[in-house]
Write an enzyme that holds these catalytic residues in place. Structure first.
Site, short mmCIF file in Angstrom:
data_model
loop_
_atom_site.label_atom_id
_atom_site.label_comp_id
_atom_site.label_asym_id
_atom_site.label_seq_id
_atom_site.Cartn_x
_atom_site.Cartn_y
_atom_site.Cartn_z
N GLY A 54 -18.53 -5.19 28.88
CA GLY A 54 -19.54 -6.18 28.55
C GLY A 54 -20.21 -6.71 29.79
N GLY A 55 -20.94 -7.80 29.60
CA GLY A 55 -21.68 -8.37 30.71
C GLY A 55 -20.79 -8.97 31.79
N MET A 56 -19.66 -9.55 31.38
CA MET A 56 -18.82 -10.24 32.35
C MET A 56 -17.39 -9.71 32.41
SD MET A 56 -20.02 -14.24 31.96
CE MET A 56 -19.83 -14.32 30.21
N VAL A 96 -12.89 -4.12 28.95
CA VAL A 96 -11.76 -4.10 28.03
C VAL A 96 -11.04 -2.76 28.16
CG1 VAL A 96 -11.00 -4.34 25.64
CG2 VAL A 96 -12.99 -5.63 26.45
N LYS A 100 -8.55 -7.61 28.14
CA LYS A 100 -9.89 -7.91 28.67
C LYS A 100 -9.73 -8.42 30.10
CE LYS A 100 -13.14 -9.94 26.27
NZ LYS A 100 -13.96 -10.94 25.55
N ILE A 121 -11.96 1.12 27.31
CA ILE A 121 -12.52 1.31 25.96
C ILE A 121 -13.84 0.59 25.75
CG2 ILE A 121 -10.32 1.81 24.84
CD1 ILE A 121 -10.11 -1.06 24.00
N ASP A 130 -21.74 -16.85 20.27
CA ASP A 130 -22.17 -15.52 20.70
C ASP A 130 -21.90 -14.49 19.59
OD1 ASP A 130 -23.34 -13.74 22.43
OD2 ASP A 130 -21.54 -13.36 23.59
#
Length: 633
Positions: free
Chosen positions: A19-21, A24, A39, A16, A133
């Site tokens: 991200g950068g690291m 999910v 995640k 779904i 963040d």
């Protein structure tokens, strides 16, 4: 990963987000039969101990936080070099998606979303957690506009001494604060700056600084002033514009010092009152070296360890020596020419301390400041429970040393403000609590009641009612539906009762008399009494169910004319009227009816017996043929 089961429990259903690291996934919790979000740290980072520790830190940072605007963490685990966090699955869109779809958001939307984000940060900050963040990508918006802040992957405890031991900074370049860009220590005010950038983007549809590289964006955060968002969006309210400017000040001292202060101003704006004016990389979280911008020579460069001293150092030392000699000479001169006294004249202390004036009325506080050689200046006014004109706080603060003649800014109470209670009917309890909090009310007593119309878990009623003017912070009592109440009753025996008696008896056990069918009878004693019931006695049924019955009704039948009818035809007619028929003597059904008992024209009770007398049809003799006369010729 699709189809894989983690921890013998979480079945990966679909991807779904990414991200950068981390990535999910939507997963089915096979034990609780619900959907969760999982995640998973990207494989290329699983060998990086620093990132792995930071990934695990997210679960630790948020696990103990409980707030409607923060995504819940359910579990954390590792298997087969797969590191994952199980969290609440939120159905909705990211704030970034909302901004992309709508562009500039309305003032009401900006206030609503900002206040909910602020309350999430308030909970985190009160638990010594700094998010670090905050960006639209990490903010989920549900279908009923409930905000959920997620991704505490680089959060830290506010009592930590450093950001990292590697001199790196972590965050999203478009949203992090100047001190975060420098790699300096970050505190709660860094989150406030990031929230200000998010508010700017909601107001204008774009981030304030953009460039081709994160380093360039970071430098802009550190060196360039943010353009007032109202110059881009003229429809933006002055209040929101001021909040954004103050929240995004370069110097942390000039920002809101606590998220609570920002929330107070947002509530003031929502109430229609004035506040004091404030003088991607795809949005992925970045890890990069701290930015050290080139400085222009300034007076405070004396504190720059990297600058060579050279001649300037010599000049500085000579100057300091001269100041020392001049000072000693002045003291010696005063001693020699001051009458030869043993003690030199005392130098007058031009400093004074700000007196404790919080809680005083403005007039009394001003008198005390004047007595201390200070000047009062009203900075702003805030609604509070204290009487109007009461000093809430001062800057500089009480007990701080300042020069005489200095100005002390004070914040005065504007008195208690009454706000309109929001409408929380048909909302879930969680959504109702969030809406109340965002409108500066608190959840009061919560009770539950059964309801046939309002679904389980939704609000049936509230007290005070919606749009009632109530003091800020008042509790709102809520009644939540438990859904329809299912209660059981036993069906009583209704046989031989009258219709009225049966109805009353059924109502006493919370049942209802249903269809009433009439059954004719020739017995007057049975007239009006119940012959039978559709649901047997002692049967358990849901309260409110209907019970159908059959009731006796006395009737009389008129014996009709039988002329020209056979016994069979007349018998059928009488039986259709509810009478019983017997045949007299040797009467056959093929005979013609010659008599009936009781007689024709009499009325008899329903079900009475009637006797029929019949005779065969009489046969007339056939005449013999006669001979025709003959004629003689």
């Amino acid at each position: 990963m699709i189809g894989k089961i983690l921890g013998n429990r979480y079945e990966i259903v679909e991807k779904i987000a990414q991200g950068g690291m981390s990535t999910v996934y939507k997963a089915l919790d096979t034990k609780l039969n619900r959907y969760d979000a999982v995640k998973v740290l990207k494989e290329e980072f699983t060998s990086n101990r620093e990132i792995l520790d930071r990934f695990k830190q997210e679960a630790n940072a948020v696990a103990f936080l409980s707030h409607p605007n923060i995504v819940n963490i359910y579990n954390v685990g590792s298997e087969d070099n797969i590191h994952y966090i199980v969290m609440e699955y939120v159905r909705g869109k990211t704030l970034k998606q909302v901004i992309r779809e709508k562009g500039k958001l309305t003032n009401d939307e900006i206030l609503d979303y900002s206040m909910q984000i602020g309350r999430a940060l308030e909970c985190a900050h009160n638990n010594n957690i700094i998010h670090r963040d905050i960006k639209p990508h990490n903010i989920m918006i549900t279908g009923d506009n409930l905000v959920k802040v997620t991704d505490f992957g680089i959060a830290k405890h506010s009592d930590s001494n450093t950001i990292t031991h590697s001199g790196k900074i972590i965050g999203s370049a478009h949203y992090f604060s100047p001190e975060q860009a420098r790699g300096n220590l970050t505190d709660r005010r860094s989150d406030i700056y990031s929230l200000g950038i998010v508010m700017f983007e909601m107001a204008t549809g774009a981030v304030p600084f953009d460039a081709e590289s994160p380093i360039t964006i970071a430098l802009k955060h550190m060196q360039e002033e943010i353009k007032a968002p109202k110059t881009i969006n003229p429809l933006l309210s002055e209040g929101i514009n001021s909040v954004i400017i103050k929240a995004t000040a370069k110097d942390p001292i000039a920002r809101y010092q606590k998220i609570e202060e920002l929330l107070v101003d947002l509530r003031t704006v929502r109430a229609g009152e004035n506040i004091e004016s404030a003088a991607v990389f795809g949005g992925e979280t970045q890890v990069m070296s701290a930015v050290k911008p080139k400085r222009d020579p300034m007076e405070d460069d004396i504190f720059d360890d990297e600058k060579p001293m050279g001649k300037n150092k010599t000049v500085l030392i000579v100057g300091l020596v001269m100041v020392v000699f001049l000072t000693l000479g002045a003291i010696l001169g005063q001693f020699v020419f001051g009458g030869g006294t043993k003690n030199p004249t005392t130098v007058v202390d031009e400093n004074t301390k700000v007196p404790a004036i919080s809680g005083m009325l403005k007039e009394n506080a001003e008198d005390m400041l004047v007595d201390a050689g200070l000047v009062m200046q009203i900075g702003s006014m805030e609604n509070s429970d204290l009487p109007e004109g009461t000093v809430l706080r001062s800057f500089p603060g009480e007990g701080e040393s300042v020069k005489k003649g200095s100005t002390v800014q004070v914040v005065l109470s504007a008195g208690q403000v009454k706000l309109k209670v929001p409408d929380v009917l048909n909302m879930t309890l969680e959504s109702a609590e969030t809406l109340l909090a965002n409108n500066n009310f608190i959840k009061g007593a919560v009770t539950e009641e059964y309801s046939e119309t309002v679904p389980q878990g939704q609000v049936i009623s509230q007290e005070p009612l919606a749009m009632t003017d109530m003091p800020k912070g008042s509790p709102v009592n809520i009644v939540v539906s438990k859904g329809p109440e299912i209660q059981i009753s036993k069906v009583p025996n209704l046989v031989s009762l009258s219709e009225t008696e049966a109805k009353n008896l059924l109502e006493s056990v919370k049942l209802v008399l249903g269809t009433v069918t009439k059954q004719p009878t020739g017995d007057k004693k049975l007239d009006g009494s119940i012959k039978s019931q559709e649901i047997p006695e002692n049967t358990e049924v849901k309260q409110g169910s209907k019970v159908n019955v059959t009731i006796y009704e006395y009737r009389e039948v008129l014996i009709g004319d039988f002329s020209g009818l056979t016994v069979a035809a007349y018998e059928s007619e009488l039986e259709s009227l509810g009478l019983k028929v017997v045949l007299a003597g040797d009467t056959l059904r093929t005979d013609n009816v010659v008599d009936v008992n009781p007689n024709v024209g009499r009325s008899v009770p329903y079900g009475s017996t009637v006797q029929i007398l019949g005779e065969p049809e009489s046969e007339e003799p056939i005449p013999e043929p006669t001979a025709a006369p003959t004629t003689q010729p």
